[in-house]
Structures are given as structure tokens and as C-alpha cells.
Design a protein around this motif. Structure first.
Motif, PDB file in Angstrom:
ATOM      1  N   TRP A 150      -2.548  11.944  -3.889  1.00 43.16           N
ATOM      2  CA  TRP A 150      -3.981  11.938  -4.196  1.00 43.16           C
ATOM      3  C   TRP A 150      -4.625  10.763  -3.714  1.00 43.16           C
ATOM      4  O   TRP A 150      -5.968  10.452  -3.975  1.00 43.16           O
ATOM      5  CB  TRP A 150      -4.065  11.966  -5.754  1.00 43.16           C
ATOM      6  CG  TRP A 150      -3.236  10.896  -6.227  1.00 43.16           C
ATOM      7  CD1 TRP A 150      -3.389   9.715  -6.710  1.00 43.16           C
ATOM      8  CD2 TRP A 150      -1.880  11.037  -6.648  1.00 43.16           C
ATOM      9  NE1 TRP A 150      -2.485   8.825  -7.208  1.00 43.16           N
ATOM     10  CE2 TRP A 150      -1.443  10.042  -7.264  1.00 43.16           C
ATOM     11  CE3 TRP A 150      -1.094  12.291  -6.750  1.00 43.16           C
ATOM     12  CZ2 TRP A 150      -0.099   9.589  -7.845  1.00 43.16           C
ATOM     13  CZ3 TRP A 150       0.353  11.992  -7.398  1.00 43.16           C
ATOM     14  CH2 TRP A 150       0.892  10.755  -7.755  1.00 43.16           C
ATOM     15  N   VAL A 182       0.853  -1.050   0.080  1.00 38.23           N
ATOM     16  CA  VAL A 182      -0.094   0.018  -0.096  1.00 38.23           C
ATOM     17  C   VAL A 182       0.985   1.107  -0.057  1.00 38.23           C
ATOM     18  O   VAL A 182       1.852   1.372   0.888  1.00 38.23           O
ATOM     19  CB  VAL A 182      -0.704   0.133   1.210  1.00 38.23           C
ATOM     20  CG1 VAL A 182      -1.564   1.487   1.425  1.00 38.23           C
ATOM     21  CG2 VAL A 182      -1.665  -1.269   1.333  1.00 38.23           C
ATOM     22  N   HIS A 183       0.707   1.959  -0.917  1.00 35.97           N
ATOM     23  CA  HIS A 183       1.526   3.391  -1.065  1.00 35.97           C
ATOM     24  C   HIS A 183       0.395   4.542  -0.837  1.00 35.97           C
ATOM     25  O   HIS A 183      -0.566   4.477  -1.267  1.00 35.97           O
ATOM     26  CB  HIS A 183       2.147   3.537  -2.522  1.00 35.97           C
ATOM     27  CG  HIS A 183       2.982   2.494  -3.064  1.00 35.97           C
ATOM     28  ND1 HIS A 183       4.349   2.551  -2.672  1.00 35.97           N
ATOM     29  CD2 HIS A 183       2.853   1.322  -3.623  1.00 35.97           C
ATOM     30  CE1 HIS A 183       4.896   1.611  -3.160  1.00 35.97           C
ATOM     31  NE2 HIS A 183       4.094   0.805  -3.989  1.00 35.97           N
ATOM     32  N   ASP A 184       1.136   5.463   0.044  1.00 37.82           N
ATOM     33  CA  ASP A 184       0.321   6.813   0.464  1.00 37.82           C
ATOM     34  C   ASP A 184       0.804   7.468  -0.543  1.00 37.82           C
ATOM     35  O   ASP A 184       2.117   7.899  -0.821  1.00 37.82           O
ATOM     36  CB  ASP A 184       0.519   7.376   1.572  1.00 37.82           C
ATOM     37  CG  ASP A 184      -0.380   6.351   2.651  1.00 37.82           C
ATOM     38  OD1 ASP A 184      -1.353   5.951   2.442  1.00 37.82           O
ATOM     39  OD2 ASP A 184       0.392   6.071   3.798  1.00 37.82           O
ATOM     40  N   GLU A 185       0.125   8.177  -1.496  1.00 36.95           N
ATOM     41  CA  GLU A 185       0.428   9.211  -2.607  1.00 36.95           C
ATOM     42  C   GLU A 185      -0.608  10.597  -2.057  1.00 36.95           C
ATOM     43  O   GLU A 185      -1.421  10.527  -1.665  1.00 36.95           O
ATOM     44  CB  GLU A 185       0.477   8.704  -3.851  1.00 36.95           C
ATOM     45  CG  GLU A 185       1.025   7.458  -4.154  1.00 36.95           C
ATOM     46  CD  GLU A 185       0.937   7.170  -5.677  1.00 36.95           C
ATOM     47  OE1 GLU A 185       0.177   7.573  -6.298  1.00 36.95           O
ATOM     48  OE2 GLU A 185       2.007   6.237  -5.864  1.00 36.95           O
ATOM     49  N   GLN A 223      -4.294   6.795  -1.451  1.00 36.97           N
ATOM     50  CA  GLN A 223      -3.512   5.329  -1.461  1.00 36.97           C
ATOM     51  C   GLN A 223      -3.750   4.483  -2.954  1.00 36.97           C
ATOM     52  O   GLN A 223      -4.506   4.510  -3.527  1.00 36.97           O
ATOM     53  CB  GLN A 223      -4.179   4.476  -0.440  1.00 36.97           C
ATOM     54  CG  GLN A 223      -3.808   4.968   0.863  1.00 36.97           C
ATOM     55  CD  GLN A 223      -4.400   3.871   2.096  1.00 36.97           C
ATOM     56  OE1 GLN A 223      -5.022   3.233   1.794  1.00 36.97           O
ATOM     57  NE2 GLN A 223      -3.779   3.673   3.179  1.00 36.97           N
ATOM     58  N   VAL A 224      -2.634   3.811  -3.061  1.00 37.15           N
ATOM     59  CA  VAL A 224      -2.429   2.886  -4.015  1.00 37.15           C
ATOM     60  C   VAL A 224      -2.203   1.359  -3.533  1.00 37.15           C
ATOM     61  O   VAL A 224      -1.296   1.483  -3.000  1.00 37.15           O
ATOM     62  CB  VAL A 224      -1.550   3.523  -5.285  1.00 37.15           C
ATOM     63  CG1 VAL A 224      -1.469   2.240  -6.407  1.00 37.15           C
ATOM     64  CG2 VAL A 224      -1.782   4.888  -5.913  1.00 37.15           C
ATOM     65  N   VAL A 225      -3.050   0.388  -3.978  1.00 41.47           N
ATOM     66  CA  VAL A 225      -2.827  -0.917  -3.616  1.00 41.47           C
ATOM     67  C   VAL A 225      -2.397  -1.771  -4.547  1.00 41.47           C
ATOM     68  O   VAL A 225      -2.914  -1.752  -5.780  1.00 41.47           O
ATOM     69  CB  VAL A 225      -4.127  -1.467  -2.758  1.00 41.47           C
ATOM     70  CG1 VAL A 225      -3.716  -2.948  -2.271  1.00 41.47           C
ATOM     71  CG2 VAL A 225      -4.625  -0.559  -1.828  1.00 41.47           C
ATOM     72  N   SER A 226      -1.430  -2.627  -4.525  1.00 46.36           N
ATOM     73  CA  SER A 226      -0.798  -3.496  -5.386  1.00 46.36           C
ATOM     74  C   SER A 226      -0.803  -4.725  -4.644  1.00 46.36           C
ATOM     75  O   SER A 226      -0.095  -5.019  -3.556  1.00 46.36           O
ATOM     76  CB  SER A 226       0.631  -2.933  -5.843  1.00 46.36           C
ATOM     77  OG  SER A 226       1.137  -3.887  -6.718  1.00 46.36           O
ATOM     78  N   VAL A 277      -3.444  -3.666  -9.599  1.00 46.37           N
ATOM     79  CA  VAL A 277      -3.196  -2.232  -8.750  1.00 46.37           C
ATOM     80  C   VAL A 277      -4.506  -1.558  -8.980  1.00 46.37           C
ATOM     81  O   VAL A 277      -5.101  -1.351  -9.969  1.00 46.37           O
ATOM     82  CB  VAL A 277      -1.984  -1.497  -9.517  1.00 46.37           C
ATOM     83  CG1 VAL A 277      -1.949  -0.153  -8.757  1.00 46.37           C
ATOM     84  CG2 VAL A 277      -0.733  -2.401  -9.532  1.00 46.37           C
ATOM     85  N   TRP A 278      -4.947  -1.001  -7.657  1.00 45.32           N
ATOM     86  CA  TRP A 278      -5.950  -0.048  -7.540  1.00 45.32           C
ATOM     87  C   TRP A 278      -6.123   0.767  -6.489  1.00 45.32           C
ATOM     88  O   TRP A 278      -4.831   0.799  -5.783  1.00 45.32           O
ATOM     89  CB  TRP A 278      -7.353  -0.925  -7.414  1.00 45.32           C
ATOM     90  CG  TRP A 278      -7.385  -1.520  -6.056  1.00 45.32           C
ATOM     91  CD1 TRP A 278      -8.061  -1.116  -5.038  1.00 45.32           C
ATOM     92  CD2 TRP A 278      -6.831  -2.612  -5.555  1.00 45.32           C
ATOM     93  NE1 TRP A 278      -7.749  -1.925  -3.765  1.00 45.32           N
ATOM     94  CE2 TRP A 278      -7.444  -2.813  -4.223  1.00 45.32           C
ATOM     95  CE3 TRP A 278      -6.114  -3.780  -6.350  1.00 45.32           C
ATOM     96  CZ2 TRP A 278      -6.978  -4.074  -3.484  1.00 45.32           C
ATOM     97  CZ3 TRP A 278      -5.630  -4.658  -5.481  1.00 45.32           C
ATOM     98  CH2 TRP A 278      -5.963  -4.788  -4.066  1.00 45.32           C
ATOM     99  N   ARG A 279      -6.873   1.852  -6.799  1.00 45.33           N
ATOM    100  CA  ARG A 279      -7.111   2.926  -5.583  1.00 45.33           C
ATOM    101  C   ARG A 279      -8.333   2.532  -4.939  1.00 45.33           C
ATOM    102  O   ARG A 279      -9.428   2.641  -5.594  1.00 45.33           O
ATOM    103  CB  ARG A 279      -7.248   4.269  -6.473  1.00 45.33           C
ATOM    104  CG  ARG A 279      -5.940   4.787  -7.109  1.00 45.33           C
ATOM    105  CD  ARG A 279      -6.368   6.361  -7.333  1.00 45.33           C
ATOM    106  NE  ARG A 279      -4.940   6.565  -8.235  1.00 45.33           N
ATOM    107  CZ  ARG A 279      -3.999   7.165  -7.837  1.00 45.33           C
ATOM    108  NH1 ARG A 279      -3.548   6.968  -6.701  1.00 45.33           N
ATOM    109  NH2 ARG A 279      -3.097   7.449  -8.934  1.00 45.33           N
TER     110      ARG A 279
END
Length: 143
Positions: A96, A91-94, A98-101, A135-137
Motif C-alpha cells: 500500500w 524505508v520499507h516498500d509495502e 512506502q513506510v519511513v522510520s 514512523v510515517w507514510r
């Protein structure tokens, strides 16, 4: 993704190849001699990797005072799985959101050469792997 480098007869080569069906295909190539440096980086046509083989000709541009001169570098090689696939959940915090891979990462063994400046340079690929991820938000309801 392959990250490889090598040297032969004073020609140093570093290459990074990345092919992603959702976010594009990138090729970075750095060729150095004692006197010159040639670079290529950025997006390229899809399909760097093809069922265990790779073959691509890339134009590298000379840097510095002699800028404007170009050379063609031909990358050839093969790759195979080099171990068990590993589960991935990141999980990346960006800015705009979170992005989950989530999916799988498979280590690869690769044999790659680059033909450039009249030399064939065998490369060592220390960082080589394949991802099969979704990958999704996430959508959050704010009430």
C-alpha cells in the motif's frame, strides 16, 4: 524489544517482548519440557517495560494431547542502555506504499528470569534494544 532464552532443570524458555506505542504490545512465550510444550503469543496489555524494569504474569496453554491445561509464567527483570544510541532511517516498500522510520536505536543489556513449572529460569537476551522512532507514510502527488 527483548528476545531471550534459557534452560534450567529440563525447562526450556524462550520469550520475545515488544512494546510499541503506535502498533501495540506483543508477548510471545514458549515453555518446553521433555514431555510438554506451553505457548503464549499475541497482543497483550501495554506497559511491558517500565523505566528499567519489567514484570508480567502470562498464561501459557499446553499444546498437544493434553491441550486445555494452562500454567502461569511470571517474567521479571531489568534493562539498561548498553551502548551509544544509533541513528535509524529505514524505508520499507509495502503493497500500500512506502513506510519511513526515522529516529534512534539504543542497545540494551537485560537481566530476565521466568518462574514457571516450579522452576526459576535465568534468560540470556541476545537481541535487546529500544527504539525512539517516528514512523510515517510519505504522501506522493501524482500529476
Amino acid at each position: 524489544m527483548l528476545d531471550c532464552s534459557g534452560e534450567h532443570s529440563g525447562v526450556h524458555v524462550a520469550v520475545q517482548l515488544y512494546d510499541n506505542s503506535a502498533f501495540g504490545t506483543h508477548a510471545s512465550l514458549n515453555v518446553r519440557t521433555a514431555d510438554t510444550q506451553y505457548l503464549r503469543g499475541g497482543e497483550t496489555d501495554a506497559g511491558l517495560f517500565n523505566n528499567g524494569t519489567l514484570s508480567r504474569a502470562l498464561v501459557v496453554d499446553q499444546q498437544g494431547e493434553a491441550a486445555g491445561h494452562s500454567q502461569t509464567a511470571v517474567i521479571n527483570g531489568s534493562y539498561t542502555p548498553a551502548g551509544p544510541r544509533q541513528r535509524v532511517h529505514v524505508v520499507h516498500d509495502e503493497p500500500w506504499g512506502q513506510v519511513v522510520s526515522k529516529g534512534w536505536k539504543t542497545p540494551l543489556s537485560a537481566a530476565v528470569t521466568v518462574q514457571v513449572l516450579g522452576q526459576r529460569v535465568d534468560l540470556t537476551c541476545d537481541n535487546a534494544f529500544a527504539f525512539d522512532n517516528r514512523v510515517w507514510r510519505p504522501v506522493f502527488n501524482e500529476s
